[in-house]
Enzyme design. Structure first.
Site, PDB file in Angstrom:
ATOM      1  N   ASP A 151       0.839  -1.197   0.000  1.00 47.33           N
ATOM      2  CA  ASP A 151       0.000   0.000   0.000  1.00 47.33           C
ATOM      3  C   ASP A 151       0.875   1.248   0.000  1.00 47.33           C
ATOM      4  O   ASP A 151       0.574   2.242  -0.649  1.00 47.33           O
ATOM      5  CB  ASP A 151      -0.896   0.032   1.245  1.00 47.33           C
ATOM      6  CG  ASP A 151      -1.969  -1.035   1.172  1.00 47.33           C
ATOM      7  OD1 ASP A 151      -1.969  -1.807   0.191  1.00 47.33           O
ATOM      8  OD2 ASP A 151      -2.799  -1.090   2.108  1.00 47.33           O
ATOM      9  N   PHE A 173       2.209   1.976  -3.347  1.00 46.34           N
ATOM     10  CA  PHE A 173       1.111   2.461  -4.181  1.00 46.34           C
ATOM     11  C   PHE A 173       0.840   3.940  -3.884  1.00 46.34           C
ATOM     12  O   PHE A 173       0.715   4.769  -4.794  1.00 46.34           O
ATOM     13  CB  PHE A 173      -0.141   1.621  -3.928  1.00 46.34           C
ATOM     14  CG  PHE A 173      -1.302   1.994  -4.799  1.00 46.34           C
ATOM     15  CD1 PHE A 173      -1.434   1.459  -6.081  1.00 46.34           C
ATOM     16  CD2 PHE A 173      -2.268   2.890  -4.362  1.00 46.34           C
ATOM     17  CE1 PHE A 173      -2.498   1.809  -6.896  1.00 46.34           C
ATOM     18  CE2 PHE A 173      -3.337   3.249  -5.177  1.00 46.34           C
ATOM     19  CZ  PHE A 173      -3.447   2.704  -6.452  1.00 46.34           C
ATOM     20  N   ASP A 174       0.760   4.265  -2.600  1.00 48.66           N
ATOM     21  CA  ASP A 174       0.492   5.654  -2.213  1.00 48.66           C
ATOM     22  C   ASP A 174       1.562   6.599  -2.744  1.00 48.66           C
ATOM     23  O   ASP A 174       1.279   7.726  -3.138  1.00 48.66           O
ATOM     24  CB  ASP A 174       0.403   5.773  -0.691  1.00 48.66           C
ATOM     25  CG  ASP A 174      -0.871   5.124  -0.158  1.00 48.66           C
ATOM     26  OD1 ASP A 174      -1.774   4.863  -0.984  1.00 48.66           O
ATOM     27  OD2 ASP A 174      -0.955   4.868   1.060  1.00 48.66           O
ATOM     28  N   LEU A 209     -36.718  -6.413 -12.617  1.00 46.40           N
ATOM     29  CA  LEU A 209     -36.994  -7.822 -12.893  1.00 46.40           C
ATOM     30  C   LEU A 209     -38.260  -8.259 -12.181  1.00 46.40           C
ATOM     31  O   LEU A 209     -38.597  -7.738 -11.128  1.00 46.40           O
ATOM     32  CB  LEU A 209     -35.833  -8.681 -12.373  1.00 46.40           C
ATOM     33  CG  LEU A 209     -34.479  -8.486 -13.052  1.00 46.40           C
ATOM     34  CD1 LEU A 209     -33.397  -9.224 -12.286  1.00 46.40           C
ATOM     35  CD2 LEU A 209     -34.546  -8.979 -14.483  1.00 46.40           C
ATOM     36  N   ARG A 245     -30.400   4.443 -12.141  1.00 42.84           N
ATOM     37  CA  ARG A 245     -31.521   3.940 -12.911  1.00 42.84           C
ATOM     38  C   ARG A 245     -32.621   4.996 -13.036  1.00 42.84           C
ATOM     39  O   ARG A 245     -33.268   5.108 -14.065  1.00 42.84           O
ATOM     40  CB  ARG A 245     -32.084   2.694 -12.226  1.00 42.84           C
ATOM     41  CG  ARG A 245     -33.049   1.931 -13.082  1.00 42.84           C
ATOM     42  CD  ARG A 245     -33.413   0.613 -12.419  1.00 42.84           C
ATOM     43  NE  ARG A 245     -34.595   0.766 -11.619  1.00 42.84           N
ATOM     44  CZ  ARG A 245     -35.828   0.546 -12.084  1.00 42.84           C
ATOM     45  NH1 ARG A 245     -36.006   0.154 -13.310  1.00 42.84           N
ATOM     46  NH2 ARG A 245     -36.867   0.724 -11.304  1.00 42.84           N
ATOM     47  N   GLU A 275     -24.100  -3.491 -10.562  1.00 39.66           N
ATOM     48  CA  GLU A 275     -24.542  -3.085  -9.246  1.00 39.66           C
ATOM     49  C   GLU A 275     -23.385  -2.460  -8.477  1.00 39.66           C
ATOM     50  O   GLU A 275     -22.291  -3.017  -8.447  1.00 39.66           O
ATOM     51  CB  GLU A 275     -25.040  -4.343  -8.511  1.00 39.66           C
ATOM     52  CG  GLU A 275     -26.008  -4.075  -7.406  1.00 39.66           C
ATOM     53  CD  GLU A 275     -27.451  -3.933  -7.877  1.00 39.66           C
ATOM     54  OE1 GLU A 275     -27.705  -3.849  -9.107  1.00 39.66           O
ATOM     55  OE2 GLU A 275     -28.335  -3.891  -7.005  1.00 39.66           O
ATOM     56  N   TYR A 327     -23.114  -6.863 -14.807  1.00 40.58           N
ATOM     57  CA  TYR A 327     -23.966  -7.997 -15.184  1.00 40.58           C
ATOM     58  C   TYR A 327     -24.685  -7.793 -16.518  1.00 40.58           C
ATOM     59  O   TYR A 327     -25.624  -8.504 -16.829  1.00 40.58           O
ATOM     60  CB  TYR A 327     -24.963  -8.339 -14.080  1.00 40.58           C
ATOM     61  CG  TYR A 327     -25.798  -7.191 -13.560  1.00 40.58           C
ATOM     62  CD1 TYR A 327     -26.673  -6.512 -14.381  1.00 40.58           C
ATOM     63  CD2 TYR A 327     -25.722  -6.822 -12.210  1.00 40.58           C
ATOM     64  CE1 TYR A 327     -27.438  -5.476 -13.901  1.00 40.58           C
ATOM     65  CE2 TYR A 327     -26.486  -5.776 -11.721  1.00 40.58           C
ATOM     66  CZ  TYR A 327     -27.352  -5.109 -12.578  1.00 40.58           C
ATOM     67  OH  TYR A 327     -28.107  -4.083 -12.100  1.00 40.58           O
ATOM     68  N   LYS A 331     -35.956 -14.745  -5.271  1.00 41.19           N
ATOM     69  CA  LYS A 331     -35.520 -14.195  -3.984  1.00 41.19           C
ATOM     70  C   LYS A 331     -35.444 -15.312  -2.958  1.00 41.19           C
ATOM     71  O   LYS A 331     -36.319 -16.182  -2.910  1.00 41.19           O
ATOM     72  CB  LYS A 331     -36.535 -13.146  -3.510  1.00 41.19           C
ATOM     73  CG  LYS A 331     -36.655 -11.971  -4.448  1.00 41.19           C
ATOM     74  CD  LYS A 331     -35.794 -10.828  -3.962  1.00 41.19           C
ATOM     75  CE  LYS A 331     -36.244  -9.532  -4.569  1.00 41.19           C
ATOM     76  NZ  LYS A 331     -36.472  -8.488  -3.611  1.00 41.19           N
TER      77      LYS A 331
HETATM   78  S1  IVH Z   1     -30.072  -8.006 -14.623  1.00 38.70           S
HETATM   79  C1  IVH Z   1     -33.126  -6.287 -17.495  1.00 38.70           C
HETATM   80  N1  IVH Z   1     -28.439  -9.225 -12.974  1.00 38.70           N
HETATM   81  O1  IVH Z   1     -31.728  -6.420  -9.442  1.00 38.70           O
HETATM   82  C2  IVH Z   1     -32.362  -6.970 -16.441  1.00 38.70           C
HETATM   83  N2  IVH Z   1     -29.808  -7.482 -12.142  1.00 38.70           N
HETATM   84  O2  IVH Z   1     -34.709  -6.365  -9.444  1.00 38.70           O
HETATM   85  C3  IVH Z   1     -31.504  -6.055 -15.697  1.00 38.70           C
HETATM   86  N3  IVH Z   1     -29.447  -6.991  -9.763  1.00 38.70           N
HETATM   87  O3  IVH Z   1     -32.263  -3.392 -11.136  1.00 38.70           O
HETATM   88  C4  IVH Z   1     -31.044  -6.580 -14.440  1.00 38.70           C
HETATM   89  N4  IVH Z   1     -27.875  -8.487  -9.424  1.00 38.70           N
HETATM   90  O4  IVH Z   1     -30.196  -3.625  -9.643  1.00 38.70           O
HETATM   91  C5  IVH Z   1     -29.382  -8.273 -13.120  1.00 38.70           C
HETATM   92  N5  IVH Z   1     -26.928 -10.366 -11.637  1.00 38.70           N
HETATM   93  C6  IVH Z   1     -27.857  -9.419 -11.786  1.00 38.70           C
HETATM   94  C7  IVH Z   1     -28.262  -8.593 -10.722  1.00 38.70           C
HETATM   95  C8  IVH Z   1     -29.246  -7.635 -10.935  1.00 38.70           C
HETATM   96  C9  IVH Z   1     -28.604  -7.528  -8.888  1.00 38.70           C
HETATM   97  C10 IVH Z   1     -30.425  -5.927  -9.450  1.00 38.70           C
HETATM   98  C11 IVH Z   1     -30.435  -4.780 -10.421  1.00 38.70           C
HETATM   99  C12 IVH Z   1     -31.822  -4.702 -10.945  1.00 38.70           C
HETATM  100  C13 IVH Z   1     -32.582  -5.406  -9.886  1.00 38.70           C
HETATM  101  C14 IVH Z   1     -33.869  -5.965 -10.443  1.00 38.70           C
END
Ligand code: IVH
Length: 675
Positions: free
Chosen positions: A34, A37-38, A84, A140, A184, A232, A320
């Site tokens: 570290d 790096f610093d 989703l 978003r 994310e 993702y 979930k």
């Molecule tokens: S795909 C159109 N992949 O979950 C599909 N979302 O409830 C776009 N999220 O808004 C999302 N991990 O914030 C996707 N592996 C993952 C994810 C992920 C977390 C979140 C994301 C999204 C929300 C939907």
């Protein structure tokens, strides 16, 4: 050093620093200490300071932060950011898979493969790269427009400021085009715990901490909080639909992004289920929070054929995980007094580790809940933590009840001030009625006033409020503004600097918007949303305080109970004196000042509206009248000058006719406004 020497050295330093950054954060394989790096970073900063015009947007110096944003600009997403569909049920998961298979077969598109991924519990963001350079990052928002938070995102070490060079043909095509990465932003459990331990006011969970951090206007502050990013989603005109999702994730890795290693392509429902059950068991081993898994159709061609509903794609589903449970013993029940006097029972538990944290207390909400659970001291109880991190007692394990379990004695007097408790009819809660003098209520009100969503006085947490109360330096929130540095520095825990910081934070709270003040006053039943509604209708505290009960009841979204509560609040001497202090201190008490328009045909006149208007909401119409110096009232009387009638005009019309009040159609009203 000449400018051209600087240019050469800066280039070298940047490459070297970003290489180490990548090794450390993305690969988790540091190559230097570290300290070393610093040193590199310091050298870079020094040269850039001497040659400011050599600073580039992808320089690692951008990660330190510095940009202050007053308001984030809004940007349009190229493609809608959808959410989703969720499910907790294995049956619905099976239905999803079967529907996808059936629809694809019907279109002759073959059998689907599914990408199984973890569902990170953070905040979704979109990152745009042009010719390899990170140019824009946004939240978003409502799905089509989000906030441009680029400076904040640049501070996140796992977001490349420039995509990594690669020899892969597809990656190279992307580097010469525009591409969008979604993913994310999150905080690890450890970094979250550290942050919460350092700050006076705790965040409820890592997701809230992340969202709160991304909203900060000072990117230097964002840089101090440890955020991470995982990708993702990748989209670009430079990629054909033949490049499947899983392959795109590999490309992202190639370009220097961090992509979760825990992803798998499944060919059948059984394989998907195996992935889910594995991660349902292993979720606590992860260094970050997940709230489930995401199952996506892997082929982009198939995704496009399946399409989307209004809100969510039909090619993906979020599964979930159900809440996690643990058993522990109830050691006792304590009773807390809230800021409006509510008595809340709290379960004191034998500490137990559940889903990433040790739990020793949990709210029982109210006395009825104790009866409903049939709770006794000594009982073994089941604790549950669902999506949100707040744990709750869901039931007693009756088989395990010990012989000496003792019933819980409910208090009849306030644990803080000993006043006899009261219970309003039709309410489940018991209250301490000693609003003026109960120490717990006074403390609660001050803490609420200072809280993040209210006047947001940083540094004013529990411990300091307790100390100020104990020393009798304050008796209500209004007294905060009269605090003097010379008195503060004499107190334990205070130094010159911390005293000044507190005073600065208190000073800064004077300019909060009206809605925050209304919320901060702690009027019973007035949450943030209601405070906003009130601030929109009443342009100042003075106007709100003098509003009639009728006016309050006529406000959209305000029911009788809230109206009465607001009305009573401003007639309580305690609150009158508080407001007087706030006013004297110079705390902002007015809303956004809206324009005024000269219109002698409206000024001084009283308008009443009835029926549904087409071109305005009732509120808007009233606003327009007020802007022109007129008054809007809710009932027709001799004093009414005009009744404006929409469709389905009611009894007011009859009354207006009988009193000879002038009747206007909506169009006539409009003409009058514009005259
Ligand atoms: S795909 C159109 N992949 O979950 C599909 N979302 O409830 C776009 N999220 O808004 C999302 N991990 O914030 C996707 N592996 C993952 C994810 C992920 C977390 C979140 C994301 C999204 C929300 C939907």
């Amino acid at each position: 050093m000449t400018k051209s020497q600087a240019e050469i050295e800066l280039k070298k330093l940047r490459e070297e620093i970003e290489r180490h950054n990548y090794a450390y954060y993305v690969l988790a394989e540091p190559m230097i200490s570290d300290y070393e790096f610093d040193k590199l970073l310091e050298r870079l900063l020094a040269i850039e300071k001497a040659f400011p015009d050599l600073v580039t947007p992808d320089s690692p110096s951008q990660r330190v932060g510095g940009a202050i944003t007053k308001e984030f600009p809004t940007v349009q997403h190229k493609e809608r950011m959808m959410s989703l569909s969720n499910t907790y049920s294995p049956d619905e998961l099976r239905e999803f898979v079967e529907r996808v298979q059936k629809d694809l077969r019907a279109e002759g598109l073959g059998e689907p493969e599914f990408s199984c991924e973890l569902k990170f519990d953070g905040v979704a963001v979109s990152l745009v790269y042009r010719n390899g350079l990170f140019v824009q990052g946004a939240t978003r928002g409502d799905g089509s427009m989000g906030d441009d938070i680029t400076p904040n995102l640049k501070t996140i070490p796992t977001i490349p400021l420039r995509a990594k060079e690669s020899s892969n043909a597809l990656a190279r095509a992307l580097l010469n085009a525009e591409f969008e990465v979604r993913g994310e932003v999150f905080m690890t459990k450890t970094d979250f715990a550290v942050l919460n331990a350092q700050s006076e006011k705790a965040f409820a969970n890592p997701r809230n901490a992340t969202a709160g951090t991304l909203k900060l206007q000072d990117s230097r502050e964002v840089a101090k909080r440890k955020l991470a990013f995982t990708a993702y989603f990748l989209s670009s005109d430079a990629l054909s639909d033949d490049v499947a999702h899983a392959e795109r994730m590999n490309l992202l890795e190639e370009l220097g992004f961090r992509v979760s290693q825990h992803r798998r392509v499944a060919k059948s429902l059984a394989e998907i289920e195996a992935f889910l059950s594995e991660w349902e068991k292993r979720r606590d081993d992860l260094p970050f929070e997940i709230d489930g898994a995401v199952i996506k159709v892997n082929s982009i061609r198939q995704q496009k054929a399946l399409g989307a509903t209004l809100k969510a794609p039909r090619w993906a589903i979020a599964y979930k995980f159900s809440a996690r449970q643990a058993e522990t013993k109830l050691l006792g029940v304590t009773f807390q007094v809230g800021r409006v006097g509510t008595i809340t029972p709290v379960a004191e538990l034998e500490p137990v580790f559940l889903a990433g944290s040790t739990i020793s207390r949990s709210t029982l909400h109210n006395f009825d809940e104790i009866a409903r659970l049939d709770l006794r001291i000594g009982d073994v109880v089941v604790l549950e933590k669902s999506g949100d991190v707040i744990p709750k007692v869901v039931r007693v394990v009756s088989e395990k009840r010990p012989a000496d379990a003792t019933p819980i004695e409910l208090p009849t007097r306030c644990p803080s001030c000993d006043s006899p408790l009261v219970k309003p009819e039709n309410e489940v809660n018991w209250y301490c009625p000693n609003e003026a003098r109960c120490p717990a209520q006074i403390r609660g009100r001050i803490l609420h006033y200072a809280s993040r969503d209210a006047m947001d006085i940083e540094n004013l947490g529990d411990a300091i409020v307790d100390q100020l109360l104990k020393e009798r330096l304050i008796a209500d929130a209004g007294d905060l503004y009269a605090l003097e540095k010379s008195r503060l520095v004499d107190l334990e825990r205070f130094g010159e600097k911390s005293a000044q910081n507190l005073l600065n934070a208190i000073e800064a709270s004077k300019s909060r918007p009206l809605e925050r003040l209304i919320f901060g006053l702690g009027i019973r039943h007035v949450g943030l949303a209601t405070a906003r509604t009130l601030a929109r209708k009443f342009p100042s505290i003075e106007r709100l305080a003098s509003a009639t009960l009728d006016e309050l009841e006529q406000t959209e979204d305000i029911g009788d109970i809230i109206a009465k509560s607001v009305y009573d609040f401003f007639r309580n001497p305690l609150n009158i004196s508080l407001l007087e202090k706030l006013k004297t201190a110079g705390v902002n008490m007015t809303g956004e000042t809206f324009e005024t328009i000269q219109n002698p045909r409206i000024a001084g006149k009283t308008f009443v509206f009835t029926g549904a208007l087409e071109k305005f909401t009732r509120e808007e119409a009233e606003r327009e009248v007020e802007k022109r110096g007129g008054k809007a009232s809710s009932s027709v009387s001799k004093k009414t000058d005009y009744l404006v009638t929409g469709s389905k005009a009611g009894s007011k019309l009859e009354k207006a006719k009988s009193l000879g009040v002038k009747i206007l159609s909506e169009d006539e009203f409009l003409a009058l406004l514009n005259s």
